[in-house]
Design a protein around this motif. Sequence first.
Motif, PDB file in Angstrom:
ATOM      1  N   ILE A 196     -32.611  -6.999 -19.019  1.00 19.85           N
ATOM      2  CA  ILE A 196     -32.774  -5.656 -19.579  1.00 19.85           C
ATOM      3  C   ILE A 196     -32.328  -5.649 -21.042  1.00 19.85           C
ATOM      4  CG2 ILE A 196     -32.006  -3.246 -19.402  1.00 19.85           C
ATOM      5  CD1 ILE A 196     -31.359  -3.887 -16.405  1.00 19.85           C
ATOM      6  N   VAL A 197     -33.154  -5.059 -21.910  1.00 22.01           N
ATOM      7  CA  VAL A 197     -32.787  -4.901 -23.321  1.00 22.01           C
ATOM      8  C   VAL A 197     -32.841  -3.409 -23.662  1.00 22.01           C
ATOM      9  CG1 VAL A 197     -33.308  -5.505 -25.711  1.00 22.01           C
ATOM     10  CG2 VAL A 197     -33.778  -7.158 -23.880  1.00 22.01           C
ATOM     11  N   GLN A 198     -31.776  -2.905 -24.248  1.00 20.34           N
ATOM     12  CA  GLN A 198     -31.708  -1.485 -24.578  1.00 20.34           C
ATOM     13  C   GLN A 198     -31.058  -1.280 -25.941  1.00 20.34           C
ATOM     14  OE1 GLN A 198     -32.838   1.380 -22.913  1.00 20.34           O
ATOM     15  NE2 GLN A 198     -32.204   2.366 -24.815  1.00 20.34           N
ATOM     16  N   GLY A 199     -31.691  -0.483 -26.791  1.00 23.93           N
ATOM     17  CA  GLY A 199     -31.138  -0.162 -28.098  1.00 23.93           C
ATOM     18  C   GLY A 199     -30.165   0.993 -28.029  1.00 23.93           C
ATOM     19  N   LYS A 200     -29.086   0.893 -28.771  1.00 24.10           N
ATOM     20  CA  LYS A 200     -28.085   1.972 -28.796  1.00 24.10           C
ATOM     21  C   LYS A 200     -28.515   3.141 -29.692  1.00 24.10           C
ATOM     22  CE  LYS A 200     -24.077  -0.926 -27.711  1.00 24.10           C
ATOM     23  NZ  LYS A 200     -22.751  -1.412 -28.153  1.00 24.10           N
ATOM     24  N   LYS A 201     -29.557   2.922 -30.516  1.00 22.91           N
ATOM     25  CA  LYS A 201     -30.068   3.982 -31.382  1.00 22.91           C
ATOM     26  C   LYS A 201     -31.423   4.496 -30.879  1.00 22.91           C
ATOM     27  CE  LYS A 201     -26.755   3.729 -34.515  1.00 22.91           C
ATOM     28  NZ  LYS A 201     -25.810   4.834 -34.727  1.00 22.91           N
ATOM     29  N   ILE A 212     -35.433   8.048 -27.603  1.00 24.52           N
ATOM     30  CA  ILE A 212     -36.258   8.484 -26.471  1.00 24.52           C
ATOM     31  C   ILE A 212     -35.551   8.270 -25.142  1.00 24.52           C
ATOM     32  CG2 ILE A 212     -38.478   8.186 -25.300  1.00 24.52           C
ATOM     33  CD1 ILE A 212     -38.725   9.352 -28.120  1.00 24.52           C
ATOM     34  N   VAL A 213     -35.023   7.068 -24.949  1.00 26.50           N
ATOM     35  CA  VAL A 213     -34.363   6.718 -23.683  1.00 26.50           C
ATOM     36  C   VAL A 213     -32.858   6.581 -23.918  1.00 26.50           C
ATOM     37  CG1 VAL A 213     -34.189   4.976 -21.852  1.00 26.50           C
ATOM     38  CG2 VAL A 213     -36.420   5.537 -22.827  1.00 26.50           C
ATOM     39  N   PRO A 214     -32.038   7.295 -23.155  1.00 23.78           N
ATOM     40  CA  PRO A 214     -30.583   7.195 -23.336  1.00 23.78           C
ATOM     41  C   PRO A 214     -30.080   5.787 -23.032  1.00 23.78           C
ATOM     42  CG  PRO A 214     -31.163   8.991 -21.834  1.00 23.78           C
ATOM     43  CD  PRO A 214     -32.407   8.199 -22.063  1.00 23.78           C
ATOM     44  N   VAL A 215     -29.031   5.388 -23.721  1.00 21.61           N
ATOM     45  CA  VAL A 215     -28.421   4.072 -23.496  1.00 21.61           C
ATOM     46  C   VAL A 215     -27.996   3.909 -22.036  1.00 21.61           C
ATOM     47  CG1 VAL A 215     -26.517   2.552 -24.174  1.00 21.61           C
ATOM     48  CG2 VAL A 215     -27.625   3.978 -25.883  1.00 21.61           C
ATOM     49  N   THR A 216     -27.582   5.012 -21.420  1.00 20.21           N
ATOM     50  CA  THR A 216     -27.125   4.958 -20.026  1.00 20.21           C
ATOM     51  C   THR A 216     -28.236   4.557 -19.064  1.00 20.21           C
ATOM     52  OG1 THR A 216     -27.572   7.329 -19.856  1.00 20.21           O
ATOM     53  CG2 THR A 216     -25.307   6.686 -20.337  1.00 20.21           C
ATOM     54  N   ALA A 217     -29.495   4.689 -19.499  1.00 20.97           N
ATOM     55  CA  ALA A 217     -30.628   4.340 -18.627  1.00 20.97           C
ATOM     56  C   ALA A 217     -30.574   2.872 -18.227  1.00 20.97           C
ATOM     57  CB  ALA A 217     -31.951   4.647 -19.320  1.00 20.97           C
ATOM     58  N   ALA A 218     -30.284   2.010 -19.207  1.00 24.05           N
ATOM     59  CA  ALA A 218     -30.241   0.569 -18.931  1.00 24.05           C
ATOM     60  C   ALA A 218     -29.126   0.232 -17.948  1.00 24.05           C
ATOM     61  CB  ALA A 218     -30.038  -0.196 -20.238  1.00 24.05           C
ATOM     62  N   ASP A 219     -27.964   0.853 -18.128  1.00 22.72           N
ATOM     63  CA  ASP A 219     -26.843   0.610 -17.214  1.00 22.72           C
ATOM     64  C   ASP A 219     -27.175   1.128 -15.812  1.00 22.72           C
ATOM     65  OD1 ASP A 219     -25.217  -0.442 -19.315  1.00 22.72           O
ATOM     66  OD2 ASP A 219     -24.858   1.606 -19.979  1.00 22.72           O
ATOM     67  N   TYR A 273     -28.763  -6.718 -22.397  1.00 19.61           N
ATOM     68  CA  TYR A 273     -28.465  -6.909 -23.814  1.00 19.61           C
ATOM     69  C   TYR A 273     -28.518  -5.540 -24.488  1.00 19.61           C
ATOM     70  CZ  TYR A 273     -28.830  -8.666 -28.630  1.00 19.61           C
ATOM     71  OH  TYR A 273     -28.616  -8.923 -29.967  1.00 19.61           O
ATOM     72  N   HIS A 274     -27.401  -5.141 -25.104  1.00 21.68           N
ATOM     73  CA  HIS A 274     -27.345  -3.884 -25.850  1.00 21.68           C
ATOM     74  C   HIS A 274     -27.497  -4.185 -27.333  1.00 21.68           C
ATOM     75  CE1 HIS A 274     -25.239  -2.382 -22.140  1.00 21.68           C
ATOM     76  NE2 HIS A 274     -26.037  -1.368 -22.390  1.00 21.68           N
ATOM     77  N   SER A 275     -28.556  -3.682 -27.920  1.00 23.72           N
ATOM     78  CA  SER A 275     -28.796  -3.865 -29.349  1.00 23.72           C
ATOM     79  C   SER A 275     -28.110  -2.735 -30.125  1.00 23.72           C
ATOM     80  CB  SER A 275     -30.307  -3.843 -29.627  1.00 23.72           C
ATOM     81  OG  SER A 275     -30.565  -3.726 -30.994  1.00 23.72           O
ATOM     82  N   ASP A 276     -27.154  -3.063 -30.961  1.00 24.95           N
ATOM     83  CA  ASP A 276     -26.348  -2.049 -31.655  1.00 24.95           C
ATOM     84  C   ASP A 276     -27.180  -1.087 -32.498  1.00 24.95           C
ATOM     85  OD1 ASP A 276     -23.956  -2.864 -30.569  1.00 24.95           O
ATOM     86  OD2 ASP A 276     -23.483  -4.253 -32.198  1.00 24.95           O
ATOM     87  N   ASN A 277     -28.169  -1.612 -33.199  1.00 23.85           N
ATOM     88  CA  ASN A 277     -28.987  -0.762 -34.077  1.00 23.85           C
ATOM     89  C   ASN A 277     -30.403  -0.563 -33.545  1.00 23.85           C
ATOM     90  OD1 ASN A 277     -26.983  -0.398 -36.147  1.00 23.85           O
ATOM     91  ND2 ASN A 277     -27.337  -2.530 -36.713  1.00 23.85           N
ATOM     92  N   GLY A 278     -30.641  -0.994 -32.306  1.00 22.87           N
ATOM     93  CA  GLY A 278     -31.989  -0.972 -31.756  1.00 22.87           C
ATOM     94  C   GLY A 278     -32.541   0.427 -31.556  1.00 22.87           C
ATOM     95  N   PRO A 279     -33.740   0.714 -32.112  1.00 15.13           N
ATOM     96  CA  PRO A 279     -34.414   1.983 -31.872  1.00 15.13           C
ATOM     97  C   PRO A 279     -35.192   1.909 -30.552  1.00 15.13           C
ATOM     98  CG  PRO A 279     -35.749   0.639 -33.315  1.00 15.13           C
ATOM     99  CD  PRO A 279     -34.515  -0.174 -32.988  1.00 15.13           C
ATOM    100  N   HIS A 280     -35.951   2.953 -30.238  1.00 19.34           N
ATOM    101  CA  HIS A 280     -36.762   2.897 -29.022  1.00 19.34           C
ATOM    102  C   HIS A 280     -37.768   1.748 -29.114  1.00 19.34           C
ATOM    103  CE1 HIS A 280     -38.542   4.137 -25.310  1.00 19.34           C
ATOM    104  NE2 HIS A 280     -39.715   4.371 -25.864  1.00 19.34           N
ATOM    105  N   LEU A 281     -38.415   1.613 -30.269  1.00 18.44           N
ATOM    106  CA  LEU A 281     -39.337   0.487 -30.466  1.00 18.44           C
ATOM    107  C   LEU A 281     -38.511  -0.778 -30.679  1.00 18.44           C
ATOM    108  CD1 LEU A 281     -42.052   2.145 -32.741  1.00 18.44           C
ATOM    109  CD2 LEU A 281     -42.382   1.293 -30.418  1.00 18.44           C
ATOM    110  N   ILE A 282     -37.955  -1.262 -29.591  1.00 18.05           N
ATOM    111  CA  ILE A 282     -36.950  -2.328 -29.620  1.00 18.05           C
ATOM    112  C   ILE A 282     -37.499  -3.642 -30.164  1.00 18.05           C
ATOM    113  CG2 ILE A 282     -37.354  -3.083 -27.228  1.00 18.05           C
ATOM    114  CD1 ILE A 282     -33.886  -2.634 -28.881  1.00 18.05           C
ATOM    115  N   CYS A 283     -38.803  -3.870 -30.048  1.00 11.69           N
ATOM    116  CA  CYS A 283     -39.389  -5.112 -30.573  1.00 11.69           C
ATOM    117  C   CYS A 283     -39.420  -5.130 -32.096  1.00 11.69           C
ATOM    118  CB  CYS A 283     -40.794  -5.323 -30.017  1.00 11.69           C
ATOM    119  SG  CYS A 283     -40.812  -5.693 -28.249  1.00 11.69           S
ATOM    120  N   TYR A 284     -39.049  -4.001 -32.713  1.00  8.53           N
ATOM    121  CA  TYR A 284     -38.981  -3.906 -34.170  1.00  8.53           C
ATOM    122  C   TYR A 284     -37.540  -3.730 -34.651  1.00  8.53           C
ATOM    123  CZ  TYR A 284     -44.048  -3.371 -34.001  1.00  8.53           C
ATOM    124  OH  TYR A 284     -45.393  -3.579 -33.781  1.00  8.53           O
ATOM    125  N   SER A 285     -36.575  -4.005 -33.780  1.00  8.24           N
ATOM    126  CA  SER A 285     -35.171  -3.829 -34.147  1.00  8.24           C
ATOM    127  C   SER A 285     -34.726  -4.891 -35.151  1.00  8.24           C
ATOM    128  CB  SER A 285     -34.276  -3.893 -32.901  1.00  8.24           C
ATOM    129  OG  SER A 285     -34.335  -5.183 -32.311  1.00  8.24           O
TER     130      SER A 285
END
Length: 232
Positions: free
Chosen positions: A172-177, A180-187, A201-213
């Motif tokens: 699971i990969v989830q951006g903290k920024k 659209i989807v809350p960080v808690t969703a991944a947990d 994996y929590h990406s500190d600056n990751g937006p919803h479009l995580i492939c562009y983080s």
Amino acid sequence: MKTGVLMIHGFTGGPFEVQPFADYIEEKTDWLVKIPTLPGHGESLDLKNKSAESWMMAAELALKELKKQVDRVIIVGFSMGGLIAMYLAMRYKIEKLVLLSAAVKYISAGQMLEEVRNAATDAVKRRLAQNPLFHLYEYKLLNTPISSAIEFLRVVKMVEPYYDKLTLPVYIVQGKKDSIVPVTAADHIYNQLGSIEKEIYHSDNGPHLICYSDDCDDWFTHVLAFMADGDE
């Protein structure tokens, strides 16, 4: 042994949402990567009268086609595509599952407010035309029928009761920024999964479009290593 990767984009999105990761996989491996465009999606939206079933069926047909060409299949699902990926993993033999910004809980109110506030600040400074987020939401709001949003929520509800039935390896990969989807969703997914082998994996600056983080090269490496493990 030939490996195939099915990548599923998100609601109101298109293949571009996962294209950077697809390019990375193709550069580093000889795997066959397929990204179907779900009905009504892509560069121009035409979501009227498109159902949750039509999106799932399109992904399922792409999976069946890919299975004919390879020995093992990994599914990568982004946002709503993560839910469809989980649905497919319940019904078919899938080697591994990768969930990117999976939309099990929709709209992070705090982050959305922050971005709306930023857009409002830009408006005051007469820079709204330069705010890319504003244009993205403006386009989606104008081209997303309410009925289509309801169909999206149906996808969420269809998959929700079955998280614990999934036992395959999951990353699971989830951006903290993510706006659209809350960080808690991944947990939430991580805790509910029946899988023994699961990573997050929590990406500190990751937006919803995580492939562009900003850190996508970092998590691309981690996720590909997970996907490649066991590939003979």
